[in-house]
Design a protein around this motif. Structure first.
Motif, mmCIF file in Angstrom:
data_model
loop_
_atom_site.group_PDB
_atom_site.id
_atom_site.type_symbol
_atom_site.label_atom_id
_atom_site.label_comp_id
_atom_site.label_asym_id
_atom_site.label_seq_id
_atom_site.Cartn_x
_atom_site.Cartn_y
_atom_site.Cartn_z
ATOM 1 N N UNK A 251 10.139 6.631 -15.826
ATOM 2 C CA UNK A 251 10.193 6.997 -14.408
ATOM 3 C C UNK A 251 10.514 5.789 -13.538
ATOM 4 N N UNK A 252 9.898 4.656 -13.859
ATOM 5 C CA UNK A 252 10.157 3.431 -13.094
ATOM 6 C C UNK A 252 11.591 2.959 -13.288
ATOM 7 N N UNK A 253 12.088 3.057 -14.527
ATOM 8 C CA UNK A 253 13.468 2.633 -14.784
ATOM 9 C C UNK A 253 14.466 3.498 -14.021
ATOM 10 N N UNK A 254 14.242 4.805 -14.030
ATOM 11 C CA UNK A 254 15.133 5.710 -13.289
ATOM 12 C C UNK A 254 15.076 5.408 -11.796
ATOM 13 N N UNK A 255 13.887 5.113 -11.283
ATOM 14 C CA UNK A 255 13.737 4.791 -9.861
ATOM 15 C C UNK A 255 14.525 3.535 -9.493
ATOM 16 N N UNK A 256 14.429 2.518 -10.338
ATOM 17 C CA UNK A 256 15.134 1.261 -10.076
ATOM 18 C C UNK A 256 16.642 1.469 -10.112
ATOM 19 N N UNK A 257 17.128 2.181 -11.131
ATOM 20 C CA UNK A 257 18.570 2.413 -11.246
ATOM 21 C C UNK A 257 19.079 3.298 -10.111
ATOM 22 N N UNK B 286 0.786 -1.232 0.000
ATOM 23 C CA UNK B 286 0.000 0.000 0.000
ATOM 24 C C UNK B 286 0.818 1.282 0.000
ATOM 25 N N UNK B 287 1.868 1.351 0.821
ATOM 26 C CA UNK B 287 2.528 2.639 1.042
ATOM 27 C C UNK B 287 3.605 2.930 0.009
ATOM 28 N N UNK B 288 4.581 2.012 -0.150
ATOM 29 C CA UNK B 288 5.707 2.282 -1.044
ATOM 30 C C UNK B 288 5.299 2.462 -2.513
ATOM 31 N N UNK B 289 4.365 1.660 -3.055
ATOM 32 C CA UNK B 289 3.929 1.937 -4.430
ATOM 33 C C UNK B 289 3.323 3.328 -4.575
ATOM 34 N N UNK B 290 2.594 3.781 -3.545
ATOM 35 C CA UNK B 290 1.996 5.118 -3.558
ATOM 36 C C UNK B 290 3.073 6.196 -3.532
ATOM 37 N N UNK B 291 4.157 5.942 -2.786
ATOM 38 C CA UNK B 291 5.246 6.904 -2.686
ATOM 39 C C UNK B 291 6.191 6.848 -3.885
ATOM 40 N N UNK B 292 6.012 5.853 -4.757
ATOM 41 C CA UNK B 292 6.833 5.718 -5.968
ATOM 42 C C UNK B 292 8.317 5.615 -5.621
ATOM 43 N N UNK B 293 8.623 4.781 -4.630
ATOM 44 C CA UNK B 293 10.000 4.626 -4.146
ATOM 45 C C UNK B 293 10.665 3.442 -4.837
ATOM 46 N N UNK B 294 11.823 3.665 -5.429
ATOM 47 C CA UNK B 294 12.632 2.582 -5.975
ATOM 48 C C UNK B 294 11.964 1.722 -7.006
ATOM 49 N N UNK B 295 11.077 2.314 -7.823
ATOM 50 C CA UNK B 295 10.396 1.539 -8.849
ATOM 51 C C UNK B 295 9.187 0.771 -8.349
ATOM 52 N N UNK B 296 8.818 0.976 -7.088
ATOM 53 C CA UNK B 296 7.695 0.221 -6.530
ATOM 54 C C UNK B 296 6.363 0.600 -7.156
ATOM 55 N N UNK C 249 17.781 3.455 -7.143
ATOM 56 C CA UNK C 249 17.783 2.615 -5.941
ATOM 57 C C UNK C 249 19.025 1.733 -5.897
ATOM 58 N N UNK C 250 19.362 1.124 -7.037
ATOM 59 C CA UNK C 250 20.553 0.279 -7.085
ATOM 60 C C UNK C 250 21.811 1.039 -6.741
ATOM 61 N N UNK C 251 21.927 2.262 -7.260
ATOM 62 C CA UNK C 251 23.100 3.084 -6.958
ATOM 63 C C UNK C 251 23.165 3.423 -5.477
ATOM 64 N N UNK C 252 22.041 3.862 -4.909
ATOM 65 C CA UNK C 252 22.017 4.240 -3.490
ATOM 66 C C UNK C 252 22.303 3.026 -2.609
ATOM 67 N N UNK C 253 21.790 1.868 -3.019
ATOM 68 C CA UNK C 253 22.009 0.643 -2.235
ATOM 69 C C UNK C 253 23.502 0.313 -2.151
ATOM 70 N N UNK C 254 24.161 0.278 -3.294
ATOM 71 C CA UNK C 254 25.583 -0.059 -3.318
ATOM 72 C C UNK C 254 26.406 1.017 -2.629
ATOM 73 N N UNK C 255 26.084 2.296 -2.887
ATOM 74 C CA UNK C 255 26.813 3.390 -2.242
ATOM 75 C C UNK C 255 26.652 3.337 -0.729
ATOM 76 N N UNK C 256 25.473 2.967 -0.257
ATOM 77 C CA UNK C 256 25.226 2.890 1.189
ATOM 78 C C UNK C 256 26.063 1.789 1.838
ATOM 79 N N UNK C 257 26.244 0.675 1.113
ATOM 80 C CA UNK C 257 27.099 -0.398 1.641
ATOM 81 C C UNK C 257 28.518 0.122 1.861
ATOM 82 N N UNK C 258 29.038 0.872 0.882
ATOM 83 C CA UNK C 258 30.386 1.428 1.022
ATOM 84 C C UNK C 258 30.469 2.407 2.192
ATOM 85 N N UNK C 259 29.467 3.280 2.313
ATOM 86 C CA UNK C 259 29.490 4.301 3.371
ATOM 87 C C UNK C 259 29.387 3.665 4.749
#
Length: 486
Positions: free
Chosen positions: A392-398, A152-162, A400-410
């Motif tokens: 828009x969905x493709x940009x969200x997914x990409x 319900x929530x994340x698809x509505x917020x359009x987060x990470x391609x959801x 998200x992937x960048x932030x995910x990997x960058x967060x692991x490094x940080x």
């Protein structure tokens, strides 16, 4: 331009209601301790009293005529609710004989509610039944919240391609039930039925009822908390492991599809490409690692496959159970499990990680890009589950992937600054952000524990667990100054 501040009253009214629910949940472990003659029931009685007091107080202080949330308030609620509920859920760990510090108690509660499964508690085999149940209950309740978020929530917020999954509850073409509220109730029933079925199966396989209930709650929620320091490996039972494999996989699949199955429609499960990728990936990786284990440890092939399948499913679904120390299987296996930590299950499930659907979308984007190199004028439409994937969905997914990997490094860099070695820091960051549970190395590996690491590192990992569970952007948007202004 007139700037107005964000009205937070509806947000904290709902948070107060959620805190009150957590207070009611504390009565279950209190009853278990009373029935066992354990004096720790006072801990849960005191925690429940404090929690319900502040929960009701928040509701009274933030009453409004109507509780309707706009987009910004929904972002704020999603983050604040998890932090506040986690803080009150930590009270029993602090007030019990464990006397955990604020950092340890918050870490344990956050690990529970985000269904991560990392723990700082040593001596689970002798721990009071109330605390054991409370840990499992946190993961079970957290799993319900995660499913609600994913549907319900994340698809509505359009987060990470959801936004690709808004159709599950809104599009007429793929409606499972008439209304979104009906869908939430149906999914909750499926969640409970899976838990009861897992409990019955584990009890028949030889677990006592208390252990069966606890492991059923943490398997279906893909949480991984166990009632033993040796985790599932302590039972040394092949039947128990196979049962948990089945229910961990079920917990890692979209529960909406089980609603369709319960209504007699098998089609959506077979048509969902995410499920096909998920199951196929688990089978292939389990088989490959089984061959390696068979050669490296000189075990029978069937036992190698069971050992491999259990741990692969546990890590990919971000459950975090362990039936053996896979860090002893050799360097290739260690590297494989580090990679598996980042994969995750399906969206609409209780699993964490990058999620299978994002790998599907990224694979489609890569395929189109390769085609364009030698056929620049050809138009290749992208479709996911027979629905078009917009830019828009493709940009969200990409993103998200960048932030995910960058967060692991940080996060790994921060953990290294607190004195942790490279393997512990990198795997700790990956397992926290992916909500998996165990890391790699002697300290936080499958046979280890997070208790020895510095308290500052535990606060960092707690934040990482929250970031991973809330899909990053839901939290990061709160640090934008313009978010707080109209």
């Amino acid at each position: 331009m007139v700037m107005t501040t964000l009205d937070v009253r509806p947000v904290f009214y709902i948070v107060g209601a959620l805190v009150t629910i957590i207070a009611a949940a504390m009565l279950a472990p209190m009853a278990v301790d009373i029935s066992a003659g354990n004096p720790d029931w006072v801990v849960f009685a005191t925690s429940a009293a404090l929690t319900v007091f502040f929960g009701v107080l928040m509701m009274l202080m933030n009453r409004t005529d109507t509780v309707v949330l706009n987009l910004r308030q929904t972002f704020l609620l999603t983050s604040v609710a998890w932090v506040v509920v986690c803080a009150f859920s930590a009270l029993p760990f602090m007030l019990s004989r464990l006397s955990l510090s604020a950092a340890d108690a918050f870490f344990e509660a956050m690990s529970g509610l985000t269904t991560t499964g990392s723990t700082v508690i040593v001596g689970l085999d002798t721990l009071e039944p109330g605390l054991l149940l409370w840990r499992s209950l946190l993961q079970w309740l957290g799993g319900v919240g995660i499913i609600a978020m994913g549907i319900a929530i994340l698809p509505f917020l359009r987060v990470g391609g959801m936004q690709l999954f808004r159709s599950e509850s809104s599009d007429r073409s793929d409606k499972v039930v008439p209304r979104a509220s009906d869908l939430a109730v149906a999914v909750a029933w499926i969640y409970m039925i899976l838990t009861l079925a897992c409990t019955a199966a584990l009890a028949l396989a030889g677990m006592n009822l208390f252990d069966a209930v606890n492991h059923a709650m943490t398997a279906v929620s893909t949480g991984g908390f166990s009632t033993s320091d040796a985790s599932v490996g302590g039972w040394k039972s092949a039947s128990i492991e196979w049962i948990l494999i089945v229910f961990m996989m079920a917990g890692g699949m979209p529960l909406v599809r089980f609603v369709s199955l319960a209504r007699g429609d098998v089609g959506p499960i077979w048509r969902d490409t995410q499920i096909r990728w998920f199951v196929g990936f688990l089978v292939v990786v389990s088989a490959a690692l089984a061959v390696w284990v068979n050669q490296a440890l000189d075990l029978p092939l069937l036992e190698s496959f069971r050992l491999s399948a259990f741990n692969v499913v546990s890590v990919v679904t971000t459950t975090g159970y362990a039936s053996g120390d896979y860090s002893l299987w050799g360097p290739p296996a260690v590297v494989a499990f580090l990679i598996l930590t980042m994969v995750g299950g399906c969206t609409g499930s209780t699993a964490g990680g990058l999620k299978i659907f994002r790998f599907e979308v990224l694979f489609m984007v890569l395929r189109v890009q390769l085609h364009r190199l030698y056929m620049p004028h050809r138009v290749l439409p992208l479709r996911y589950n027979d629905k078009p994937v917009d830019a828009d969905a493709m940009v969200s997914v990409m993103s998200f992937g960048f932030v995910y990997v960058a967060s692991i490094f940080i996060v790994a860099l921060a953990l290294g600054a607190f004195g942790l070695d490279m393997i512990t820091a990198v795997s700790g960051a990956a397992t926290a952000l992916g909500n998996v549970g165990p890391g790699l190395g002697q300290i936080i590996g499958p046979a280890g524990n997070f208790q020895p690491i510095p308290e500052a590192a535990k606060w960092v990992l707690s934040l990482a667990m929250l970031l991973g569970r809330l899909e990053f952007f839901t939290v990061l948007v709160l640090f934008n100054r313009q978010f707080w202004r109209q």
